[in-house]
Enzyme design. Structure first.
Site, PDB file in Angstrom:
ATOM      1  N   HIS A 307       0.829  -1.207   0.000  1.00  0.00           N
ATOM      2  CA  HIS A 307       0.000   0.000   0.000  1.00  0.00           C
ATOM      3  C   HIS A 307       0.865   1.259   0.000  1.00  0.00           C
ATOM      4  CE1 HIS A 307      -3.528   2.427   1.731  1.00  0.00           C
ATOM      5  NE2 HIS A 307      -2.482   3.225   1.911  1.00  0.00           N
ATOM      6  N   GLU A 308       1.772   1.335   0.970  1.00  0.00           N
ATOM      7  CA  GLU A 308       2.565   2.555   1.114  1.00  0.00           C
ATOM      8  C   GLU A 308       3.543   2.743  -0.044  1.00  0.00           C
ATOM      9  OE1 GLU A 308       1.794   4.805   3.013  1.00  0.00           O
ATOM     10  OE2 GLU A 308       0.515   3.800   4.468  1.00  0.00           O
ATOM     11  N   HIS A 311       2.155   4.533  -2.999  1.00  0.00           N
ATOM     12  CA  HIS A 311       1.969   5.975  -2.865  1.00  0.00           C
ATOM     13  C   HIS A 311       3.105   6.788  -3.495  1.00  0.00           C
ATOM     14  CE1 HIS A 311      -1.686   6.426  -0.666  1.00  0.00           C
ATOM     15  NE2 HIS A 311      -1.268   5.867   0.456  1.00  0.00           N
ATOM     16  N   ASP A 320      -5.479   8.026  -1.477  1.00  0.00           N
ATOM     17  CA  ASP A 320      -6.350   7.272  -0.579  1.00  0.00           C
ATOM     18  C   ASP A 320      -7.785   7.692  -0.850  1.00  0.00           C
ATOM     19  OD1 ASP A 320      -4.412   5.730   0.943  1.00  0.00           O
ATOM     20  OD2 ASP A 320      -3.763   7.646   1.781  1.00  0.00           O
ATOM     21  N   TYR A 323     -10.890   3.508   1.882  1.00  0.00           N
ATOM     22  CA  TYR A 323     -10.232   2.602   2.816  1.00  0.00           C
ATOM     23  C   TYR A 323     -11.144   1.396   3.060  1.00  0.00           C
ATOM     24  CZ  TYR A 323      -6.911   6.311   4.209  1.00  0.00           C
ATOM     25  OH  TYR A 323      -5.944   7.268   4.235  1.00  0.00           O
TER      26      TYR A 323
END
Length: 357
Positions: A307-308, A311, A320, A323
């Protein structure tokens, strides 16, 4: 601590020109652009200060997710800024959040207001001189909302302010950031403020994140088609849309294989999973919920790292937009383009739990 040289120059300019802004907006339970107002006033403060007032104009208590307001730190791009008509980049944190806890909600009694101030120059790149247009825009979903139809976008009118510029958030962080000595090789994590047990957990999760990325790339290198797995997380199929997602995961895989990641265990105090700055690859700040997550599976440590990593602007530049699995599935149906640009959608595609064809 030494001041950044440009800070002194801008402070001098502030004495001669009105740079900061004081703004206010209010919202009811069914807000629209007519329900929010923004006003500018003179100020001699050093920052581009904005004050937001959120009011419950109904006769019933209202509960909203705090991170979609300014009840906590600004951890989402809740403002839309342009400079001379060009978009201004949000340079704040991008979080991986889990299911909301009771403490994550803001409760406003009838007629009650939340008033918070924020220095936009700490979160948006206002380093260039010009005329800045500022608008507050946030989606507020009441607690228990089950669909996008129950959510409302709160927007203010626009305020314009002319400024000589501020030190950018990236420059501020680079000035204050302590250098981390690392002998890590590419594709190997290094650590800041992590205990030995935390280092072991992260190393194992990083390895599993690499496995997730490899599996996703292998899957996407197969014959493109409207598979259940693809459409569940990224929406309507087309070969070009498939290629976009495939490119994202190829970049994620390449980052895991060839870039020296740093994991910071000592900076974040929230109950989120982790956060990153898009313009600071490849540093990941780990938060409270990360440590209680499983190594693999839904909302896992390995998935959080996927996920990170998505980014980072040089990887997939995701945002985002939603969620959680439920909201990500809804996003895939309502807006495939936003799903393809959503970090949690990439995580759930990679975790593939429960497994989809």
């Amino acid at each position: 601590m030494n001041e950044h040289p440009r800070t002194r120059r801008f402070r001098s300019a502030i004495a001669l020109a009105v740079l900061p802004v004081l703004a206010a907006c209010s919202a009811t339970s069914e807000p629209s652009s007519d329900d929010a107002t923004l006003r500018a006033t003179l100020s001699k403060q050093d920052g581009a200060d904005v004050t937001v007032t959120l009011t419950n104009g109904t006769s019933e208590p209202a509960r909203f997710l705090a991170w979609n307001t300014l009840a906590t730190e600004l951890g989402e791009p809740l403002f839309v800024l342009t400079r001379d008509g060009e978009p201004v980049a949000y340079q704040g944190r991008h979080y991986k959040r889990g299911l909301p806890r009771p403490s994550d909600y803001l409760v406003l009694a009838p007629g009650e207001s939340l008033i918070r101030a924020v220095d936009l120059a700490q979160y948006y790149d206002m380093s260039q001189p010009g005329t800045y247009d500022i608008q507050y825009r946030a989606e507020l979903a009441p607690a228990g909302a089950r669909s996008a139809d129950e959510r409302a976008e709160v927007t203010s009118n626009h305020v314009s302010v002319q400024t000589a510029g501020y030190v950018s958030p990236l420059a501020r962080r680079m000035t204050l950031q302590k250098s981390v000595q690392s002998s890590a090789l590419a594709g190997t994590p290094s650590f800041a403020g992590c205990s030995s047990s935390q280092q072991t957990d992260v190393t194992n999760a990083f390895s599993s994140a690499g496995t997730y990325a490899n599996q996703a790339v292998t899957y996407l290198n197969g014959t493109p088609s409207a598979t259940t797995r693809y459409t569940t997380w990224f929406g309507a199929y087309s070969s070009s849309n498939w290629d976009v997602v495939k490119g994202h995961f190829a970049n994620i895989q390449s980052a895991f294989d060839s870039k020296p990641f740093t994991f910071d265990c000592s900076t974040c105090t929230s109950n989120s999973f982790a956060y990153v700055y898009k313009d600071e690859p490849y540093t990941v700040y780990l938060c409270g919920s990360f440590w209680g997550a499983p190594r693999t599976g839904t909302d896992s440590k390995a998935g959080t790292i996927v996920h990170e990593t998505s980014h980072f602007a040089v990887v997939a530049d995701t945002d985002d937009n939603a969620y959680g699995q439920g909201d990500c599935k809804s996003l895939a149906k309502s807006s495939p383009s936003q799903a393809r640009a959503n970090a949690d959608s990439h995580e759930y595609f990679a975790e593939n739990n429960p497994a989809l064809n």
